[in-house]
Design a protein around this motif. Structure first.
Motif, mmCIF file in Angstrom:
data_model
loop_
_atom_site.group_PDB
_atom_site.id
_atom_site.type_symbol
_atom_site.label_atom_id
_atom_site.label_comp_id
_atom_site.label_asym_id
_atom_site.label_seq_id
_atom_site.Cartn_x
_atom_site.Cartn_y
_atom_site.Cartn_z
ATOM 1 N N SER A 182 2.063 9.906 -8.764
ATOM 2 C CA SER A 182 2.198 8.626 -9.216
ATOM 3 C C SER A 182 3.496 7.400 -9.179
ATOM 4 N N LYS A 186 -1.315 14.172 -5.030
ATOM 5 C CA LYS A 186 -1.040 13.515 -5.752
ATOM 6 C C LYS A 186 0.159 12.455 -6.425
ATOM 7 N N GLN A 231 1.003 -0.896 0.303
ATOM 8 C CA GLN A 231 0.225 -0.367 -0.364
ATOM 9 C C GLN A 231 1.527 0.960 0.101
ATOM 10 N N VAL A 232 0.090 2.609 -0.588
ATOM 11 C CA VAL A 232 0.367 3.442 -0.711
ATOM 12 C C VAL A 232 -0.421 4.365 0.599
ATOM 13 N N GLN A 233 1.066 5.610 0.735
ATOM 14 C CA GLN A 233 -0.365 6.381 1.947
ATOM 15 C C GLN A 233 0.378 7.555 1.549
ATOM 16 N N ALA A 258 4.467 10.980 0.735
ATOM 17 C CA ALA A 258 4.680 9.500 0.369
ATOM 18 C C ALA A 258 5.035 7.913 1.203
ATOM 19 N N ARG A 309 5.492 0.454 -7.069
ATOM 20 C CA ARG A 309 5.495 -0.120 -5.981
ATOM 21 C C ARG A 309 6.450 -0.835 -6.607
ATOM 22 N N SER A 320 2.969 2.452 -12.873
ATOM 23 C CA SER A 320 3.152 3.625 -11.347
ATOM 24 C C SER A 320 1.323 3.504 -11.709
ATOM 25 N N TYR A 321 1.266 3.968 -10.593
ATOM 26 C CA TYR A 321 -0.717 3.965 -10.570
ATOM 27 C C TYR A 321 -0.251 5.753 -9.456
ATOM 28 N N ASP A 322 -1.220 5.938 -9.869
ATOM 29 C CA ASP A 322 -1.895 7.316 -8.593
ATOM 30 C C ASP A 322 -2.899 7.220 -7.686
ATOM 31 N N TYR A 323 -1.956 8.377 -6.355
ATOM 32 C CA TYR A 323 -2.278 8.212 -5.034
ATOM 33 C C TYR A 323 -2.675 9.639 -4.766
ATOM 34 N N TRP A 324 -3.446 9.414 -4.156
ATOM 35 C CA TRP A 324 -4.337 10.763 -3.822
ATOM 36 C C TRP A 324 -4.425 10.922 -2.194
#
Length: 121
Positions: free
Chosen positions: A98, A96, A1-3, A24, A101, A107-111
């Motif tokens: 990118s 935000k 997970q990314v926070q 992040a 992991r 890559s994926y975008d996280y908010w």
């Protein structure tokens, strides 16, 4: 997970300054673009500023010359220094990132959860 955890919002008078920060954390292999967006009720979320892994920064016309985005690449943090704030800068600001992991191929975008900035006298 990314926070993504944001901090630094608040109430400021017109002409004042605030600094937003976002960190992040998690199972991060690499972070590409990090940026700040803002949203007011009834409107779409809009880009304020972002910065690439190569330190190329991009700003919305409405904040050029007043806001400065920066990154600490060793800590996976991004900051937004906001000067000469105006009432129209009032919004919820979102971080935000990118993120690629560990063990992922893309890559994926996280908010982040958002932080309120209110500019009012």
């Amino acid at each position: 997970q990314v926070q993504l955890v944001e901090s630094g919002g608040g109430l400021v008078q017109p002409g004042g300054s605030l600094r937003l920060s976002c960190a992040a954390s998690g199972s991060i292999f690499s972070v590409n673009v990090m940026g700040w967006y803002r949203q007011t009720p009834g409107k779409q979320r809009e880009l304020v500023a972002d910065i690439t892994s190569g330190a190329s920064a991009n700003y919305a016309d409405s904040v050029k010359g007043r806001f400065t985005i920066s990154r600490d690449y060793t800590k996976n943090t991004v900051s937004l220094q906001m000067n000469s704030l105006k009432p129209e800068d009032t919004a919820t600001y979102y971080c935000k990132a990118s993120v690629r992991r560990i063990a992922q191929l893309r890559s994926y975008d996280y908010w982040g959860q958002g932080t309120q900035v209110t500019v009012s006298s």
